[in-house]
Scaffold this motif. Structure first.
Motif, PDB file in Angstrom:
ATOM      1  N   LEU A  15       0.864  -1.189   0.000  1.00 43.06           N
ATOM      2  CA  LEU A  15       0.000   0.000   0.000  1.00 43.06           C
ATOM      3  C   LEU A  15       0.890   1.225   0.000  1.00 43.06           C
ATOM      4  O   LEU A  15       1.871   1.300   0.735  1.00 43.06           O
ATOM      5  N   ARG A  16       0.485   2.156  -0.805  1.00 43.49           N
ATOM      6  CA  ARG A  16       1.292   3.365  -0.904  1.00 43.49           C
ATOM      7  C   ARG A  16       0.362   4.515  -1.262  1.00 43.49           C
ATOM      8  O   ARG A  16      -0.493   4.364  -2.126  1.00 43.49           O
ATOM      9  N   ALA A  17       0.485   5.622  -0.579  1.00 41.44           N
ATOM     10  CA  ALA A  17      -0.421   6.743  -0.837  1.00 41.44           C
ATOM     11  C   ALA A  17       0.356   7.909  -1.413  1.00 41.44           C
ATOM     12  O   ALA A  17       1.433   8.237  -0.912  1.00 41.44           O
ATOM     13  N   PRO A  18      -0.187   8.523  -2.452  1.00 40.54           N
ATOM     14  CA  PRO A  18       0.499   9.706  -2.983  1.00 40.54           C
ATOM     15  C   PRO A  18       0.399  10.877  -2.008  1.00 40.54           C
ATOM     16  O   PRO A  18      -0.370  10.831  -1.049  1.00 40.54           O
ATOM     17  N   GLU A  19       1.153  11.903  -2.295  1.00 38.51           N
ATOM     18  CA  GLU A  19       1.049  13.100  -1.445  1.00 38.51           C
ATOM     19  C   GLU A  19      -0.338  13.692  -1.596  1.00 38.51           C
ATOM     20  O   GLU A  19      -0.939  13.608  -2.663  1.00 38.51           O
ATOM     21  N   ALA A  20      -0.854  14.246  -0.510  1.00 40.21           N
ATOM     22  CA  ALA A  20      -2.187  14.857  -0.570  1.00 40.21           C
ATOM     23  C   ALA A  20      -2.146  16.164   0.218  1.00 40.21           C
ATOM     24  O   ALA A  20      -1.532  16.218   1.280  1.00 40.21           O
ATOM     25  N   PRO A  21      -2.778  17.208  -0.318  1.00 43.01           N
ATOM     26  CA  PRO A  21      -2.724  18.481   0.412  1.00 43.01           C
ATOM     27  C   PRO A  21      -3.555  18.414   1.688  1.00 43.01           C
ATOM     28  O   PRO A  21      -4.547  17.683   1.749  1.00 43.01           O
TER      29      PRO A  21
END
Ligand SMILES: [Zn+2]
Length: 454
Positions: free
Chosen positions: A360-366
């Motif tokens: 699992l990997r999450a992109p950057e999010a503001p």
């Protein structure tokens, strides 16, 4: 005139009499719903959210609200219901919670799915994380449906699967495959908020606007298996243990992310002088050789990319060498960490003897903005009782999927919980004080009404 006056007086008497009755009725309805919800074993894995979706669907349908069941290819259901207004263009408010819970694990002093009431608390897996919030949202949603107030925006009730395993089959799948359901959404209200209680009084409400990002890995090694008596330094367990040993010894590097700095600074003014002094010296502390020595317990979490080796799986006999060994590693990245670079660094430390698979990997999010109309409404409503602080959490929730798509998501818990209630989250004997639950349901109903009706 006299008639009007007496009519008004009668109405007033009626209102005075019915208001507490309605509140009492709602409190017992909510308690009954929570007990029924806690009796459903939605431990993830496997989730079994169909039990919960059926229960919520029936409750909504019985009240006359149509629902939509959305099922992922893996068979995991999410439930969606929408109250429409005459202002779809203003953007809907989504009331989001997850139906799954973490498995009970050992150490319980009662059945985790018996929904027992003991010592003024309701016991059961999910009592705090997060079926209580789901019922508070449900009550707020039903109240809008039953009430006569005019909606100023659409309101969506959303119960999702799989959050406890990363949300891949729940919110992640829903947003990827059914983005049209969330096209005109102004904000999401979900889990993740934390409130500060000091000497049994609410010191501040925390609305979570930013969080860490998960990077979950499977690290595995292979080698020749066989009789446990054979001398072999290169077996799968040996390779894995050597690689993990290096990872466990890695010194984390401390740093202050902008989102974390903003959180610490907003909280400092409300937390007393010790915390304020610490925040004033934060850069100096972080640059020192051993920052953890000066930080309060729990704070290092906010200042490092954490790496936790949580699961080890290999052979099960002392005299048999297995041919495979694997570990699950839970990494939580600060919002501005470069995930590729970090992963590269971890792989280098682990070395060439093991295989690394990203689960699992999450992109950057503001971070969710605090200058939106909805946040402003939450803040002005809640600040009647205590100050409101935009917070950062070291955990992760499904809010990140919305933030990745630039939909503001706010984590808010309406419950003012004490130590015993908080300790049960993901541990044994999870429970919620019934008075805190009643109070939180009331807060949610009033908050949602205040921010979605005329
Ligand atoms: Zn949760």
């Amino acid at each position: 005139m006299l008639r009007t006056a007496s009519l008004a007086a009668c109405l007033l008497v009626l209102l005075v009499q019915t208001a507490p009755t309605a509140a009492r009725g709602r409190a017992s309805e909510a308690r009954d719903l929570l007990r029924a919800y806690l009796e459903l074993d939605t431990s993830n894995p496997p989730g079994n959210e169909n039990l919960a979706a059926r229960f919520l669907r029936r409750t909504l349908n019985d009240a006359g609200v149509p629902t939509r069941l959305l099922v992922s290819p893996g068979g995991r259901p999410s439930l969606y219901a929408r109250l429409t207004s005459e202002h779809p263009d203003r953007g809907a408010l989504v009331l989001l919670h997850h139906m799954d819970v973490v498995p009970p694990g050992p150490g319980w002093t009662s059945d985790a799915f018996a929904a027992e009431v003991r010592d003024g608390r309701l016991w059961g897996r999910g009592a705090v994380d997060v079926k209580s919030l789901g019922i508070a949202h449900l009550e707020a949603f039903l109240e809008l449906h039953r009430g006569r107030a005019t909606l100023t925006r659409d309101v969506i009730f959303l119960a999702v699967a799989d959050e406890e395993a990363g949300g891949i089959e729940g919110t992640g799948w829903l947003l990827a495959e059914h983005g049209e359901l969330f096209e005109r959404v102004a904000a999401v209200l979900g889990e993740g908020g934390s409130n500060r209680v000091y000497r049994e009084r609410l010191a501040w409400w925390g609305i979570e606007v930013a969080q860490k990002r998960p990077l979950w890995l499977r690290v595995s090694a292979e080698g020749r298996g066989g009789h446990g008596s054979s001398m072999n330094l290169h077996t799968a367990p040996h390779r894995l243990v050597r690689a993990l040993g290096r990872l466990a010894e890695r010194r984390p590097s401390f740093r202050v992310s902008p989102d974390v700095r903003r959180y610490f600074e907003s909280v400092a003014a409300l937390q007393g002088s010790t915390f304020q002094e610490l925040v004033d010296r934060l850069d100096e502390i972080v640059a020192s050789p051993e920052p953890e020595r000066e930080l309060l317990p729990g704070l290092p979490n906010y200042l490092v990319d954490s790496v936790q080796i949580n699961t080890l799986v290999s052979g099960d006999r002392v005299n048999v060498t297995p041919s495979r060994a694997e570990a699950l590693v839970d990494i939580r990245l600060l919002p501005d960490t470069d995930a590729d670079r970090f992963l590269g660094e971890v792989k280098e430390i682990l070395g060439p003897d093991v295989t690394v698979e990203v689960l699992l990997r999450a992109p950057e999010a503001p971070a969710s903005p605090t200058d939106t109309e909805i946040y402003g409404c939450f803040e002005s409503f809640l600040s009647q009782r205590a100050p409101v602080v935009p917070t950062f959490i070291a955990g992760v929730t499904d809010s990140r999927y919305f933030r990745e798509r630039s939909i503001p998501a706010y984590g808010f818990s309406p419950f003012i919980l004490d130590g015993p209630d908080m300790r049960g989250i993901h541990g044994p004997d999870e429970k919620i004080s019934l008075s805190a639950f009643d109070d939180g349901v009331r807060t949610t109903v009033d908050l949602v009404r205040a921010c979605t009706t005329d």
